[in-house]
Design a protein around this motif. Structure first.
Motif, PDB file in Angstrom:
ATOM      1  N   THR A  42       0.826  -1.216   0.000  1.00 28.54           N
ATOM      2  CA  THR A  42       0.000   0.000   0.000  1.00 28.54           C
ATOM      3  C   THR A  42       0.856   1.261   0.000  1.00 28.54           C
ATOM      4  O   THR A  42       0.482   2.275  -0.602  1.00 28.54           O
ATOM      5  N   PHE A  43       2.008   1.207   0.672  1.00 26.02           N
ATOM      6  CA  PHE A  43       2.825   2.404   0.903  1.00 26.02           C
ATOM      7  C   PHE A  43       4.055   2.476  -0.004  1.00 26.02           C
ATOM      8  O   PHE A  43       4.961   3.280   0.245  1.00 26.02           O
ATOM      9  N   ARG A  44       4.068   1.681  -1.053  1.00 23.02           N
ATOM     10  CA  ARG A  44       5.285   1.569  -1.871  1.00 23.02           C
ATOM     11  C   ARG A  44       5.714   2.903  -2.485  1.00 23.02           C
ATOM     12  O   ARG A  44       6.905   3.136  -2.706  1.00 23.02           O
ATOM     13  N   ARG A  45       4.774   3.796  -2.728  1.00 23.34           N
ATOM     14  CA  ARG A  45       5.123   5.059  -3.399  1.00 23.34           C
ATOM     15  C   ARG A  45       5.469   6.174  -2.420  1.00 23.34           C
ATOM     16  O   ARG A  45       6.070   7.177  -2.827  1.00 23.34           O
ATOM     17  N   ILE A  46       5.092   6.024  -1.150  1.00 26.40           N
ATOM     18  CA  ILE A  46       5.459   7.092  -0.204  1.00 26.40           C
ATOM     19  C   ILE A  46       6.641   6.699   0.692  1.00 26.40           C
ATOM     20  O   ILE A  46       7.273   7.567   1.273  1.00 26.40           O
ATOM     21  N   ILE A  47       6.940   5.402   0.780  1.00 25.35           N
ATOM     22  CA  ILE A  47       8.079   4.988   1.613  1.00 25.35           C
ATOM     23  C   ILE A  47       9.387   5.640   1.156  1.00 25.35           C
ATOM     24  O   ILE A  47      10.135   6.174   1.995  1.00 25.35           O
ATOM     25  N   GLY A 253      -9.347   8.486  -5.350  1.00 27.75           N
ATOM     26  CA  GLY A 253     -10.139   7.412  -4.778  1.00 27.75           C
ATOM     27  C   GLY A 253      -9.617   6.932  -3.436  1.00 27.75           C
ATOM     28  O   GLY A 253      -8.930   7.659  -2.714  1.00 27.75           O
ATOM     29  N   HIS A 254      -9.920   5.665  -3.124  1.00 24.02           N
ATOM     30  CA  HIS A 254      -9.602   5.111  -1.805  1.00 24.02           C
ATOM     31  C   HIS A 254      -8.110   4.830  -1.635  1.00 24.02           C
ATOM     32  O   HIS A 254      -7.558   5.051  -0.560  1.00 24.02           O
ATOM     33  N   LEU A 255      -7.469   4.340  -2.684  1.00 23.84           N
ATOM     34  CA  LEU A 255      -6.033   4.011  -2.570  1.00 23.84           C
ATOM     35  C   LEU A 255      -5.226   5.274  -2.820  1.00 23.84           C
ATOM     36  O   LEU A 255      -4.493   5.423  -3.799  1.00 23.84           O
ATOM     37  N   ILE A 256      -5.352   6.180  -1.873  1.00 24.04           N
ATOM     38  CA  ILE A 256      -4.822   7.539  -2.013  1.00 24.04           C
ATOM     39  C   ILE A 256      -3.299   7.572  -2.040  1.00 24.04           C
ATOM     40  O   ILE A 256      -2.693   8.470  -2.623  1.00 24.04           O
ATOM     41  N   THR A 257      -2.655   6.574  -1.446  1.00 24.97           N
ATOM     42  CA  THR A 257      -1.189   6.521  -1.453  1.00 24.97           C
ATOM     43  C   THR A 257      -0.638   6.274  -2.845  1.00 24.97           C
ATOM     44  O   THR A 257       0.511   6.629  -3.132  1.00 24.97           O
ATOM     45  N   GLU A 258      -1.427   5.659  -3.723  1.00 23.50           N
ATOM     46  CA  GLU A 258      -1.008   5.451  -5.113  1.00 23.50           C
ATOM     47  C   GLU A 258      -1.283   6.686  -5.957  1.00 23.50           C
ATOM     48  O   GLU A 258      -0.521   7.006  -6.867  1.00 23.50           O
ATOM     49  N   PRO A 263       1.851  14.784  -2.550  1.00 28.64           N
ATOM     50  CA  PRO A 263       1.107  15.683  -1.660  1.00 28.64           C
ATOM     51  C   PRO A 263       0.909  15.113  -0.259  1.00 28.64           C
ATOM     52  O   PRO A 263       0.991  15.864   0.725  1.00 28.64           O
ATOM     53  N   ILE A 264       0.650  13.813  -0.157  1.00 27.54           N
ATOM     54  CA  ILE A 264       0.480  13.197   1.162  1.00 27.54           C
ATOM     55  C   ILE A 264       1.767  13.320   1.970  1.00 27.54           C
ATOM     56  O   ILE A 264       1.739  13.634   3.165  1.00 27.54           O
ATOM     57  N   PHE A 265       2.889  13.081   1.313  1.00 24.64           N
ATOM     58  CA  PHE A 265       4.183  13.217   1.995  1.00 24.64           C
ATOM     59  C   PHE A 265       4.356  14.636   2.540  1.00 24.64           C
ATOM     60  O   PHE A 265       4.760  14.823   3.698  1.00 24.64           O
ATOM     61  N   ASN A 267       1.963  16.746   3.273  1.00 22.34           N
ATOM     62  CA  ASN A 267       0.986  16.886   4.369  1.00 22.34           C
ATOM     63  C   ASN A 267       1.527  16.296   5.662  1.00 22.34           C
ATOM     64  O   ASN A 267       1.385  16.880   6.740  1.00 22.34           O
ATOM     65  N   ILE A 268       2.150  15.118   5.545  1.00 22.32           N
ATOM     66  CA  ILE A 268       2.714  14.458   6.731  1.00 22.32           C
ATOM     67  C   ILE A 268       3.822  15.319   7.338  1.00 22.32           C
ATOM     68  O   ILE A 268       3.859  15.535   8.554  1.00 22.32           O
ATOM     69  N   LEU A 269       4.706  15.816   6.490  1.00 26.10           N
ATOM     70  CA  LEU A 269       5.808  16.670   6.980  1.00 26.10           C
ATOM     71  C   LEU A 269       5.271  17.886   7.741  1.00 26.10           C
ATOM     72  O   LEU A 269       5.737  18.209   8.819  1.00 26.10           O
ATOM     73  N   THR A 270       4.299  18.534   7.145  1.00 21.63           N
ATOM     74  CA  THR A 270       3.722  19.728   7.778  1.00 21.63           C
ATOM     75  C   THR A 270       3.092  19.382   9.117  1.00 21.63           C
ATOM     76  O   THR A 270       3.199  20.160  10.081  1.00 21.63           O
ATOM     77  N   HIS A 271       2.450  18.228   9.176  1.00 22.65           N
ATOM     78  CA  HIS A 271       1.725  17.831  10.393  1.00 22.65           C
ATOM     79  C   HIS A 271       2.648  17.462  11.538  1.00 22.65           C
ATOM     80  O   HIS A 271       2.370  17.779  12.693  1.00 22.65           O
ATOM     81  N   VAL A 272       3.754  16.782  11.227  1.00 20.73           N
ATOM     82  CA  VAL A 272       4.576  16.222  12.318  1.00 20.73           C
ATOM     83  C   VAL A 272       5.790  17.071  12.652  1.00 20.73           C
ATOM     84  O   VAL A 272       6.338  16.942  13.762  1.00 20.73           O
TER      85      VAL A 272
END
Length: 273
Positions: A42-47, A253-258, A263-265, A267-272
């Motif tokens: 699931t996380f192959r593209r954000i790892i 859609g649901h598999l947002i990590t793909e 952008p998710i990365f 978002n995570i940086l900004t959050h943590v």
């Protein structure tokens, strides 16, 4: 799916062998928890992106991916959470950030409920929420002989590509490698027995009154075209969690990590950070 620099290993936790991939360095730790019928994949593209800023730990949950499909484990969200808390202790971590997708979101929320001191920040990606427990008749039926065959035929009524079409907005991202990866567990007999035990043991999702007691800073990220867990679930979660914010993405859609890894990365940086 191991990427460059990741260590692949099986770790014994709660009398089960759990498959994990990790990179430990002097950077803040982050734990990745996948969803139903999925895996680390699931996380192959954000790892690869996370590895630049974090110590990354990803794990296949009991019953899924390459981890053990135990016939004795009680597959409740609370037990999953306890196993994950024990799992991070094997890395000598006092606490960690958590990124969790779909069903993994309920597990992460249980972790924050049981041991808030162990969870620094939560990032929930299209998290499951507000589902009730399976109906008693279905649970009782699961004890019938050959029920696992019924589950097998029910799942195989559709092709894997059809299931993937349901979790993507951009269908062009679906590739043969992905189809092969999601097809692999469907060939394991023990996988179906794990699903049956999950059906029996899965309690209903956390109630609003329980969510309202979870004060861990939480970022909720959602695809506006999610057909598996609709956006209204995310909007309700951000209301019930006292310290949460919601970010949504159009045409996702649901598999947002793909579909939205970069952008998710960010978002995570900004959050943590």
């Amino acid at each position: 799916m191991s990427g460059a620099g990741l260590t692949e290993s099986y770790i014994r936790v709660a009398n089960m062998d759990l498959y994990c991939e990790y990179l430990l360095n002097d950077k803040p730790p982050i734990l990745l928890i996948h969803g139903f019928a999925s895996s680390i994949y699931t996380f192959r593209r954000i790892i690869p992106l996370l590895m630049e800023q974090f110590s990354v730990i990803s794990v296949d949950l009991p019953g899924f991916g390459k981890s053990e499909k135990s016939n004795s484990f009680v597959y409740s969200f609370e037990n999953y959470a306890k196993v994950m808390l024990e799992f991070i202790q094997t890395f000598n971590l006092s606490s960690t950030h958590i990124v969790a997708h779909s069903m993994g979101g309920q597990i992460a929320l249980h972790m924050a409920r049981l041991a808030p001191e162990k969870v620094n920040k939560l990032i929930l990606l299209c998290s499951s929420g507000y589902l009730k427990r399976a109906k008693k008749l279905l649970i009782y039926s699961s004890y019938l002989p050959f029920f696992d065959r019924m589950v097998y035929y029910y799942i195989h009524r559709k092709d894997v590509k059809d299931y993937l079409h349901n979790v993507f907005f951009n269908k062009e991202l679906i590739c043969e490698e992905m189809i092969d990866e999601f097809s692999r567990p469907l060939a394991e007999k023990r996988f179906y027995k794990s699903l049956i035990r999950l059906l029996r043991h899965r309690e209903g999702d956390l109630l609003p009154k329980q969510l309202q007691k979870i004060d861990v800073p939480t970022l909720i990220i959602w695809g506006e075209e999610d057909r598996v867990v609709p956006l209204h679930v995310g909007k309700q979660l951000v209301k019930d969690l006292p310290n949460a914010q919601l970010i949504t993405y159009e045409k996702t859609g649901h598999l947002i990590t793909e579909e939205r890894p970069e952008p998710i990365f960010q978002n995570i940086l900004t959050h943590v950070m």
